[in-house]
Scaffold this motif. Structure first.
Motif, PDB file in Angstrom:
ATOM      1  N   ILE A  52       0.846  -1.200   0.000  1.00 38.88           N
ATOM      2  CA  ILE A  52       0.000   0.000   0.000  1.00 38.88           C
ATOM      3  C   ILE A  52       0.878   1.247   0.000  1.00 38.88           C
ATOM      4  O   ILE A  52       0.697   2.156  -0.819  1.00 38.88           O
ATOM      5  N   ASN A  53       1.870   1.271   0.895  1.00 35.06           N
ATOM      6  CA  ASN A  53       2.736   2.439   1.007  1.00 35.06           C
ATOM      7  C   ASN A  53       3.550   2.655  -0.271  1.00 35.06           C
ATOM      8  O   ASN A  53       3.711   3.784  -0.731  1.00 35.06           O
ATOM      9  N   ASP A  54       4.034   1.547  -0.853  1.00 35.50           N
ATOM     10  CA  ASP A  54       4.798   1.650  -2.105  1.00 35.50           C
ATOM     11  C   ASP A  54       3.952   2.263  -3.216  1.00 35.50           C
ATOM     12  O   ASP A  54       4.441   3.055  -4.023  1.00 35.50           O
ATOM     13  N   SER A  55       2.675   1.857  -3.248  1.00 33.36           N
ATOM     14  CA  SER A  55       1.777   2.382  -4.275  1.00 33.36           C
ATOM     15  C   SER A  55       1.653   3.897  -4.141  1.00 33.36           C
ATOM     16  O   SER A  55       1.660   4.631  -5.139  1.00 33.36           O
ATOM     17  N   PHE A  56       1.558   4.367  -2.907  1.00 38.11           N
ATOM     18  CA  PHE A  56       1.460   5.804  -2.641  1.00 38.11           C
ATOM     19  C   PHE A  56       2.727   6.522  -3.135  1.00 38.11           C
ATOM     20  O   PHE A  56       2.671   7.528  -3.854  1.00 38.11           O
ATOM     21  N   ILE A  57       3.888   5.935  -2.762  1.00 44.43           N
ATOM     22  CA  ILE A  57       5.167   6.557  -3.133  1.00 44.43           C
ATOM     23  C   ILE A  57       5.329   6.595  -4.655  1.00 44.43           C
ATOM     24  O   ILE A  57       5.682   7.621  -5.239  1.00 44.43           O
ATOM     25  N   THR A  58       5.048   5.470  -5.298  1.00 43.62           N
ATOM     26  CA  THR A  58       5.251   5.366  -6.744  1.00 43.62           C
ATOM     27  C   THR A  58       4.331   6.291  -7.529  1.00 43.62           C
ATOM     28  O   THR A  58       4.749   6.936  -8.488  1.00 43.62           O
ATOM     29  N   THR A  59       3.048   6.330  -7.132  1.00 41.77           N
ATOM     30  CA  THR A  59       2.076   7.069  -7.940  1.00 41.77           C
ATOM     31  C   THR A  59       1.837   8.483  -7.429  1.00 41.77           C
ATOM     32  O   THR A  59       1.330   9.330  -8.174  1.00 41.77           O
ATOM     33  N   GLY A  60       2.143   8.724  -6.170  1.00 44.30           N
ATOM     34  CA  GLY A  60       1.846  10.036  -5.601  1.00 44.30           C
ATOM     35  C   GLY A  60       0.375  10.214  -5.257  1.00 44.30           C
ATOM     36  O   GLY A  60      -0.034  11.264  -4.789  1.00 44.30           O
ATOM     37  N   VAL A  61      -0.425   9.166  -5.510  1.00 37.67           N
ATOM     38  CA  VAL A  61      -1.853   9.230  -5.187  1.00 37.67           C
ATOM     39  C   VAL A  61      -2.136   8.293  -4.018  1.00 37.67           C
ATOM     40  O   VAL A  61      -1.754   7.116  -4.049  1.00 37.67           O
ATOM     41  N   GLN A  62      -2.812   8.818  -3.002  1.00 35.05           N
ATOM     42  CA  GLN A  62      -3.099   7.967  -1.836  1.00 35.05           C
ATOM     43  C   GLN A  62      -4.058   6.845  -2.224  1.00 35.05           C
ATOM     44  O   GLN A  62      -5.157   7.098  -2.727  1.00 35.05           O
ATOM     45  N   PRO A  63      -3.666   5.592  -2.028  1.00 35.14           N
ATOM     46  CA  PRO A  63      -4.564   4.483  -2.378  1.00 35.14           C
ATOM     47  C   PRO A  63      -5.730   4.381  -1.395  1.00 35.14           C
ATOM     48  O   PRO A  63      -5.624   4.791  -0.238  1.00 35.14           O
ATOM     49  N   LEU A  64      -6.851   3.843  -1.889  1.00 34.28           N
ATOM     50  CA  LEU A  64      -7.998   3.578  -1.025  1.00 34.28           C
ATOM     51  C   LEU A  64      -7.880   2.154  -0.502  1.00 34.28           C
ATOM     52  O   LEU A  64      -7.562   1.235  -1.257  1.00 34.28           O
ATOM     53  N   VAL A  65      -8.119   1.968   0.768  1.00 33.42           N
ATOM     54  CA  VAL A  65      -8.027   0.636   1.358  1.00 33.42           C
ATOM     55  C   VAL A  65      -9.380   0.274   1.962  1.00 33.42           C
ATOM     56  O   VAL A  65      -9.793   0.856   2.963  1.00 33.42           O
ATOM     57  N   PHE A  66     -10.085  -0.618   1.294  1.00 33.38           N
ATOM     58  CA  PHE A  66     -11.387  -1.082   1.779  1.00 33.38           C
ATOM     59  C   PHE A  66     -11.159  -2.422   2.462  1.00 33.38           C
ATOM     60  O   PHE A  66     -10.735  -3.383   1.820  1.00 33.38           O
ATOM     61  N   HIS A  67     -11.417  -2.488   3.735  1.00 35.68           N
ATOM     62  CA  HIS A  67     -11.142  -3.773   4.370  1.00 35.68           C
ATOM     63  C   HIS A  67     -12.274  -4.262   5.260  1.00 35.68           C
ATOM     64  O   HIS A  67     -13.127  -3.491   5.717  1.00 35.68           O
ATOM     65  N   SER A  68     -12.292  -5.566   5.405  1.00 35.50           N
ATOM     66  CA  SER A  68     -13.234  -6.213   6.308  1.00 35.50           C
ATOM     67  C   SER A  68     -12.429  -7.286   7.021  1.00 35.50           C
ATOM     68  O   SER A  68     -12.322  -8.424   6.589  1.00 35.50           O
ATOM     69  N   ILE A  69     -11.759  -6.856   8.090  1.00 36.24           N
ATOM     70  CA  ILE A  69     -10.795  -7.709   8.796  1.00 36.24           C
ATOM     71  C   ILE A  69     -11.316  -8.007  10.196  1.00 36.24           C
ATOM     72  O   ILE A  69     -11.613  -7.085  10.967  1.00 36.24           O
ATOM     73  N   VAL A  70     -11.423  -9.256  10.511  1.00 34.86           N
ATOM     74  CA  VAL A  70     -12.004  -9.651  11.792  1.00 34.86           C
ATOM     75  C   VAL A  70     -10.990  -9.557  12.935  1.00 34.86           C
ATOM     76  O   VAL A  70     -11.279  -9.042  14.005  1.00 34.86           O
ATOM     77  N   LYS A  71      -9.779 -10.074  12.693  1.00 32.68           N
ATOM     78  CA  LYS A  71      -8.759 -10.092  13.752  1.00 32.68           C
ATOM     79  C   LYS A  71      -8.185  -8.712  14.017  1.00 32.68           C
ATOM     80  O   LYS A  71      -7.585  -8.091  13.147  1.00 32.68           O
ATOM     81  N   GLN A  72      -8.288  -8.278  15.285  1.00 32.85           N
ATOM     82  CA  GLN A  72      -7.869  -6.916  15.611  1.00 32.85           C
ATOM     83  C   GLN A  72      -6.391  -6.632  15.329  1.00 32.85           C
ATOM     84  O   GLN A  72      -6.040  -5.572  14.819  1.00 32.85           O
TER      85      GLN A  72
END
Lengths: 270, 270
Positions: A52-72
């Protein structure tokens, strides 16, 4: 710049995808979509965070992260990434805990796992729909929850399968074919299950196009034959008072949801 | 008192259901669930509101209302009901508008409608999976995106169908049967598509139980035969370096998501 979207889960990520698509479809732009399921370990979560962080650095656009994660502990790592986090599950769990006055008891793989209610019923429903597709046998019509009728290529099979797969409903289907058209009537096995019958129809021009894709320039695919079949079948539905809908402008989901809505048929699983 | 939950939408309500089940499955209690799709008119919205309010009056328990409603005038009516509202769609649309710097352009029936991307591709994928189920023909193996292998009743067919239905993937499947066991090998059409092969296996005891349900006390369903077939097939996977997973404790969704995860196969639609 097409925004990048990550769908992340410690399960199948199917919920994150389905809901993410619903939300994103409200926007008139394209997204680059990446699904990462089964993020079950801290190591994997850290790798995903790096991605996720690499994508931000490479593109300069903040990626959207949609998650449904049960384990805290997994969720905490992902949420600490540089992405813009949308937490589908927990946004609603806390207010629900308050409303219900009980604590959530999170378990991974409950949503799309085998523990989820009538899983065996559903596999049986899928097998039933396959075994009773296209009128290949009339033996089991008495066991069906619903029997879809219609001409060849009007959408019976995908609709039957969707009903069994998504809702655990035993959906059979029966085709009316060219040879039936002179004297269209319901076979005995359908007559005695009249309350289960549901008709599908389709615009003859659309049917013609679909059939041309299968068997070009045949009698079967001719516009004339499509018109005759659709007309005869619709007359039968009306005469026998069988409820029916047109599949022409509708997706399999829409057809299936409409069938449940009109018949009041109960979902057998979720 | 089992709490009552309404899933409401001006579309199919499938998104509201999928997401609602994901959230509710985090709670260790039962819910009474009612789905009301296609709430497209003010009149219908008012009827539904009355139904929600009546439930509150009759039971004394505030009903939960999970909705994903695109049209604002419909949403406003439902939100004004006496139920506890959980708005799946709009909770995320406003922050996303801010993040993306663009306004949402809501359209009903976009999520599960035919306008949704590669709809025709998906119907083609479903037809492909049906036509190429259970090794009934080897003619189209070159066109498959993936070819699932395994013994009879290990879960090939439901997995193929789910892959095509949910992800628009052309999934064929090929069974290894009793007669193959003495000299198990890949048919030519599979050999030349080796990169597409993916194996399924299953615990022999579980296979025995499943087959007993189909054909009791037959050679086919005997534990001995199940053991032989599973052993031979797993040996073939290893020898040919075909990736494989066990279906024993997994749902169709989990199997399908794992296959995509392991192969890196691209989803063709959402």
């Amino acid at each position: 710049m097409v925004p990048k979207v990550f769908f992340i889960s410690d399960g199948t990520a199917i919920t994150a995808e389905v809901f993410g698509h619903a939300v994103l479809s409200q926007f008139p732009i394209e997204f680059e979509q990446v699904t990462i399921p089964f993020v079950e370990t801290i190591k994997k979560a850290e790798e995903v965070t790096k991605q996720i962080n690499d994508s931000f650095i490479t593109t300069g656009v903040q990626p959207l992260v949609f998650h449904s994660i049960v384990k805290q502990e997994i969720r905490d790592i992902i949420t600490a990434s540089e992405g813009a986090n949308y937490d589908f599950l927990n946004t609603f769990v806390a207010p629900l805990e308050e409303q219900l006055g009980i604590k959530a008891a999170p378990k991974v793989h409950r949503t799309h796992g085998k523990t989820n209610g009538a899983y065996e019923n559903r596999i049986q429903a899928i097998n039933f729909s396959l075994d009773n597709d296209d009128g290949q046998t009339m033996k089991h019509m008495d066991e069906a929850d619903i029997i879809l009728l219609g001409v060849s290529r009007c959408g019976k099979t995908p609709s039957s399968l969707y009903l069994s797969m998504q809702f655990g409903i035993k959906a059979a289907n029966y085709p009316f074919v060219e040879d039936d058209m002179d004297n269209l009537k319901l076979p005995e096995a359908l007559k005695r299950n009249k309350k289960k019958l549901f008709g599908l129809t389709i615009d003859p021009m659309r049917l013609h196009e679909i059939r041309q894709g299968r068997m070009q320039n045949s009698r079967y695919s001719s516009l004339r034959q499509c018109r005759i079949e659709v007309k005869e079948v619709e007359m039968l539905y009306k005469k026998e008072r069988i409820p029916f809908i047109s599949t022409t402008n509708h997706s399999v989901e829409e057809i299936s949801a409409k069938i449940l809505d009109i018949t009041g048929l109960e979902r057998h699983m979720f």
